[in-house]
Design a protein around this motif. Structure first.
Motif, PDB file in Angstrom:
ATOM      1  N   UNK A 178     -62.404   1.657  21.311  1.00 43.94           N
ATOM      2  CA  UNK A 178     -61.430   2.029  22.335  1.00 43.94           C
ATOM      3  C   UNK A 178     -60.016   2.105  21.767  1.00 43.94           C
ATOM      4  N   UNK A 179     -59.584   1.057  21.084  1.00 44.57           N
ATOM      5  CA  UNK A 179     -58.195   0.989  20.613  1.00 44.57           C
ATOM      6  C   UNK A 179     -57.883   1.983  19.508  1.00 44.57           C
ATOM      7  N   UNK A 180     -58.863   2.322  18.690  1.00 44.74           N
ATOM      8  CA  UNK A 180     -58.612   3.232  17.576  1.00 44.74           C
ATOM      9  C   UNK A 180     -59.063   4.653  17.874  1.00 44.74           C
ATOM     10  N   UNK A 181     -59.335   4.949  19.122  1.00 47.74           N
ATOM     11  CA  UNK A 181     -59.756   6.285  19.525  1.00 47.74           C
ATOM     12  C   UNK A 181     -58.638   7.282  19.208  1.00 47.74           C
ATOM     13  N   UNK A 182     -58.952   8.371  18.488  1.00 47.45           N
ATOM     14  CA  UNK A 182     -57.925   9.367  18.137  1.00 47.45           C
ATOM     15  C   UNK A 182     -57.220   9.987  19.342  1.00 47.45           C
ATOM     16  N   UNK A 183     -57.843   9.942  20.513  1.00 44.47           N
ATOM     17  CA  UNK A 183     -57.213  10.502  21.709  1.00 44.47           C
ATOM     18  C   UNK A 183     -55.871   9.835  21.980  1.00 44.47           C
ATOM     19  N   UNK A 184     -55.774   8.508  21.770  1.00 43.55           N
ATOM     20  CA  UNK A 184     -54.508   7.809  21.960  1.00 43.55           C
ATOM     21  C   UNK A 184     -53.406   8.451  21.123  1.00 43.55           C
ATOM     22  N   UNK A 185     -53.727   8.749  19.878  1.00 49.64           N
ATOM     23  CA  UNK A 185     -52.723   9.269  18.954  1.00 49.64           C
ATOM     24  C   UNK A 185     -52.347  10.712  19.279  1.00 49.64           C
ATOM     25  N   UNK A 186     -53.332  11.514  19.651  1.00 52.39           N
ATOM     26  CA  UNK A 186     -53.029  12.901  19.999  1.00 52.39           C
ATOM     27  C   UNK A 186     -52.184  12.990  21.271  1.00 52.39           C
ATOM     28  N   UNK A 187     -52.568  12.231  22.280  1.00 50.62           N
ATOM     29  CA  UNK A 187     -51.813  12.234  23.541  1.00 50.62           C
ATOM     30  C   UNK A 187     -50.422  11.639  23.324  1.00 50.62           C
ATOM     31  N   UNK A 188     -50.352  10.566  22.541  1.00 42.68           N
ATOM     32  CA  UNK A 188     -49.059   9.936  22.250  1.00 42.68           C
ATOM     33  C   UNK A 188     -48.104  10.882  21.546  1.00 42.68           C
ATOM     34  N   UNK A 189     -48.620  11.605  20.556  1.00 41.89           N
ATOM     35  CA  UNK A 189     -47.768  12.556  19.841  1.00 41.89           C
ATOM     36  C   UNK A 189     -47.334  13.692  20.766  1.00 41.89           C
ATOM     37  N   UNK A 190     -48.239  14.155  21.611  1.00 47.18           N
ATOM     38  CA  UNK A 190     -47.885  15.219  22.553  1.00 47.18           C
ATOM     39  C   UNK A 190     -46.790  14.753  23.514  1.00 47.18           C
ATOM     40  N   UNK A 191     -46.956  13.563  24.092  1.00 50.51           N
ATOM     41  CA  UNK A 191     -45.933  13.028  25.002  1.00 50.51           C
ATOM     42  C   UNK A 191     -44.603  12.818  24.290  1.00 50.51           C
ATOM     43  N   UNK A 192     -44.656  12.227  23.093  1.00 44.30           N
ATOM     44  CA  UNK A 192     -43.425  11.981  22.336  1.00 44.30           C
ATOM     45  C   UNK A 192     -42.707  13.286  22.017  1.00 44.30           C
ATOM     46  N   UNK A 193     -43.461  14.313  21.672  1.00 45.96           N
ATOM     47  CA  UNK A 193     -42.864  15.603  21.331  1.00 45.96           C
ATOM     48  C   UNK A 193     -42.205  16.248  22.545  1.00 45.96           C
TER      49      UNK A 193
END
Length: 122
Positions: free
Chosen positions: A43-58
């Motif tokens: 759950x914690x290392x799911x790549x979805x977190x990183x993709x969504x996080x980068x999209x929101x940050x951008x």
């Protein structure tokens, strides 16, 4: 309408700082829980977190810091935030683990600094 832009930009800058802090907590907490305790890796290392996080940050950085740069005509917040987003993007290419966490943490700290500078300039 123009009186609304500073209010929206300031809110987005604060949201960007909050999301940056949450990202650092996620990265550090994820590493501690997964590496130290062996919990929650899927759950914690799911790549979805990183993709969504980068999209929101951008999106948030583009709007908030972009509007700020147009208003105060200073490039420093923009350059620092975009460098941070580049680190975050590079983290997506790194394997899960310490390398990815370090790149992400460097990136989110730089993005948060860009938001803080943007707030100060306004």
């Amino acid at each position: 309408m123009s009186a609304m832009f500073p209010w929206i930009r300031a809110r987005l800058d604060r949201l960007g700082i909050l999301l940056s802090c949450l990202c650092v907590i996620h990265c550090v907490g994820g590493l501690v829980l997964v590496a130290g305790l062996g919990l929650g890796g899927s759950l914690l290392l799911d790549p979805v977190f990183h993709h969504v996080g980068l999209l929101l940050a951008t999106i948030i950085a583009a709007v908030a810091i972009g509007l700020g740069a147009l208003r105060h005509r200073r490039a420093k917040p923009f350059v620092i935030a975009m460098t941070g987003l580049s680190f975050m993007g590079g983290a997506l290419a790194a394997p899960h683990g310490a390398e990815e966490a370090v790149l992400t943490i460097i990136g989110v700290i730089l993005v948060a600094i860009g938001h803080v500078l943007n707030l100060r300039r306004a």
